[in-house]
Design an enzyme around this catalytic site. Structure first.
Site, PDB file in Angstrom:
ATOM      1  N   CYS A   1       0.750  -1.305   0.073  1.00  0.00           N
ATOM      2  CA  CYS A   1       0.117   0.028  -0.059  1.00  0.00           C
ATOM      3  C   CYS A   1       0.891   1.307  -0.023  1.00  0.00           C
ATOM      4  O   CYS A   1       0.476   2.305   0.557  1.00  0.00           O
ATOM      5  CB  CYS A   1      -1.017   0.030   1.181  1.00  0.00           C
ATOM      6  SG  CYS A   1      -0.322   0.248   2.681  1.00  0.00           S
TER       7      CYS A   1
ATOM      8  N   CYS B   1       1.481  11.679   5.218  1.00  0.00           N
ATOM      9  CA  CYS B   1       2.806  11.152   5.335  1.00  0.00           C
ATOM     10  C   CYS B   1       3.119  11.164   6.919  1.00  0.00           C
ATOM     11  O   CYS B   1       3.902  10.326   7.431  1.00  0.00           O
ATOM     12  CB  CYS B   1       4.077  11.875   4.752  1.00  0.00           C
ATOM     13  SG  CYS B   1       3.808  11.741   2.818  1.00  0.00           S
TER      14      CYS B   1
END
Lengths: 193, 384
Positions: A35, A105
């Site tokens: 992923c 992130c």
């Protein structure tokens, strides 16, 4: 190219706390190669539940690497509770801002840290459990060494502190250490006070 | 800081000869070629010269070349036009690795009731020709399969695909945006019906392109309006852009005859050998397949492509990747996915593409900068 701040670029080029810890007190893993981004993070925790050392490795873009680096720098020296409360937005601020497409992130680092803390707590609970079992139902040789009252002062994934009136404290500590180490599959230091 | 360009499949620098040819048509010969007066109609001569230049590059007749705004418009015109020519024949056969200009247009038509078949590729990027062959039938209006893939550079067997299409009475279109000017294309010999060209991929300007339409095919227009381009493409002609495309086509033809493909192939081999020998755990995609001479895609195991691109960018090197980390999940490109790359591999792929202006010295610079970047990122990676 994304518009990255100078500080973010600096953390990307020279990430802090990269690597792994030998025999960590907590190990976290998030993401997976299927992923996209992934991260592993190790922590060492002192008896005051402060993060004394932290290391990470990340598969990800500049934003992911820089925010992991920033998170480790921010978390080091904080208590587990304090470290867990670090928000993704604080990491972004710490790095002088981050493109909004990259916000996800910085979440990766928080998740890895939360996973490491969870692992730390599980290891600690397991050791506490093993200790309790041993003390309440000790093998014969250990029973002889144990005094009248043994009090558990603190439990950490790799060490326990006991208080009480036992004799032969060195022998007892050694014997307990051996039994606990075997049951949790890790070196456990036992001290008696 | 020096700048080194390794992204020629994204776009190319306008050749100085092209720019020079274009300049008068901005501020001196600025008439509308459709105007009655000689000031305007003089510009039509420039357009017709360009039409001949483009036709010559692909072995077509000038009247078979229609100017558009670029590859995307050419692809849209070809697919939407061919799919709607005959209601009893409205199917399409495309591949899973087409450029979005073809793929998304096919999906749009599919939503509108056109049957679409998406042919697959193998792990080397080669088209499953047998699958194409069995998918084409009496209901197929158009087979649209690219000449060369923009990401991997893999070539499709255009001649064979045209035969398969024609065997069932279907038309054959090829998106040759990446191929024209890099490899030899001859629409007559290869029996191509429709072919898309983009100027900026061959050192021409952005915003200009062409669609080759074989004589006798009555393609309906995408753009309705004026009578320009025989009614196939309404809109005032982009004279400077068209002139630039013409000159760029002429130069590309000369380059090809002078052996540009061989020079590019040598550069590619040098880059590939250099990468393989200095960066462990790296592989070149489709290395066993016939490819464009100017394109390679390398997979750097265990590290993320955008991180590599960012560090390359800091060294003044422009390259590209098949994925972008921007939406929360990083999806590898549809091309790499179709080749069976898992996300980890797909997210570690870097495309390096170059052109006639790329020098040996620039290749040296790339090969000198890349290994420490890969090593640095491997140190941070949990997979390396």
């Amino acid at each position: 190219m994304w518009k990255y701040s100078e500080k973010l670029i600096e953390h990307f080029k020279n990430p802090r706390n990269v690597g792994t810890l030998e025999d960590p007190d907590g190990h976290g893993e998030v993401g997976s190669p299927v992923c996209g981004d992934a991260m592993v993070l190790d922590i060492r925790v002192d008896d005051e539940q402060r993060i004394s050392d932290i290391k990470f490795k990340t598969f990800g873009c500049a934003g992911a690497i820089a925010s992991a680096s920033a998170l480790t720098e921010m978390a080091k020296g904080r208590t587990l509770q304090e470290a867990l409360s670090i928000k993704a937005s604080e990491i972004a601020n710490y790095l002088g801002g981050m493109p909004k497409e990259k916000f996800h992130c910085s979440v990766l680092g928080n998740e890895a840290l939360a996973d490491a803390v969870k692992d730390y707590r599980q290891r600690r609970a397991r050791l506490a459990n093993e200790l309790e079992t041993l003390l309440s139902n000790p093998p014969e040789d250990l029973a002889r060494l144990l005094g009248e009252e043994v009090e558990v002062l603190s439990v950490h994934p790799s060490r326990v502190r006991l208080g009480g009136t036992a004799d032969h404290t060195d022998t007892l500590a050694e014997r307990l250490s051996k039994l606990l180490s075997d049951s949790v599959d890790r070196d456990v230091e036992v001290s008696l006070e | 800081m020096r700048h080194v360009y390794f992204d020629s499949n994204a776009t190319t620098r306008v050749a100085p000869e092209v720019l020079e040819e274009m300049m008068p048509y901005f501020d001196r010969s600025y008439g509308n070629p459709s105007s009655f007066h000689s000031f305007g109609s003089a510009c039509m001569e420039a357009v017709e010269k360009a039409r001949k230049q483009v036709a010559d590059l692909i072995g077509a007749a000038p009247e078979e070349v229609f100017f558009t705004s670029g590859g995307t418009e050419s692809d849209n015109t070809a697919l939407k036009g061919a799919a709607r020519m005959d209601p009893s024949r409205n199917g399409l056969v495309v591949s899973a690795v087409e450029h979005p200009a073809v793929l998304e247009t096919a999906r749009y038509l599919e939503r509108r009731g056109h049957p679409v078949f998406y042919a697959g590729v193998d792990s080397e990027g080669s088209l499953n020709v047998r699958e194409v062959s069995s998918a084409v039938d009496e209901g197929t209006a158009l087979v649209s399969l690219m000449a060369a893939n923009n990401e991997t550079g893999v070539l499709f067997p255009v001649d064979e695909l045209a035969k398969i299409a024609h065997g069932m009475g279907a038309l054959y279109h090829t998106d040759a945006v990446q191929a024209v000017g890099k490899i030899e294309i001859d629409v007559r010999k290869q029996d191509i019906d429709l072919l898309s060209i983009s100027a900026h991929k061959l050192h021409g300007p952005m915003g200009a392109g062409a669609l080759f339409v074989r004589r006798g095919i009555d393609l309906p227009p995408l753009m309705h309006g004026g009578h320009q381009e025989e009614g196939l493409r309404a809109g005032t002609l982009n004279v400077p852009g068209i002139v630039g495309l013409g000159k760029a086509a002429e130069l590309a033809g000369e380059e090809l005859r002078e052996g540009s493909a061989e020079r590019l192939r040598n550069l590619r081999n040098r880059i590939e050998e250099g990468i393989i020998s200095t960066c462990p755990e790296t592989l070149i995609l489709a290395s066993e397949t016939e490819r464009l001479p100017n394109t390679l895609t390398a997979v750097f195991g265990g590290i993320e492509s955008e991180a590599i691109l960012t560090l390359l960018d800091m060294k003044g090197i422009s390259a590209s990747s098949g994925s972008a980390c921007s939406t929360g999940t990083t999806d590898p490109s549809h091309v790499l996915t179709a080749m069976g790359c898992d996300a980890n591999m797909g997210n570690s792929a870097i495309r390096i593409s170059f052109d006639r202006y790329t020098t040996e010295e620039e290749v040296d610079y790339l090969l000198e900068q890349l290994p420490p970047i890969v090593e640095k990122l491997r140190d941070v990676s949990p997979y390396a």
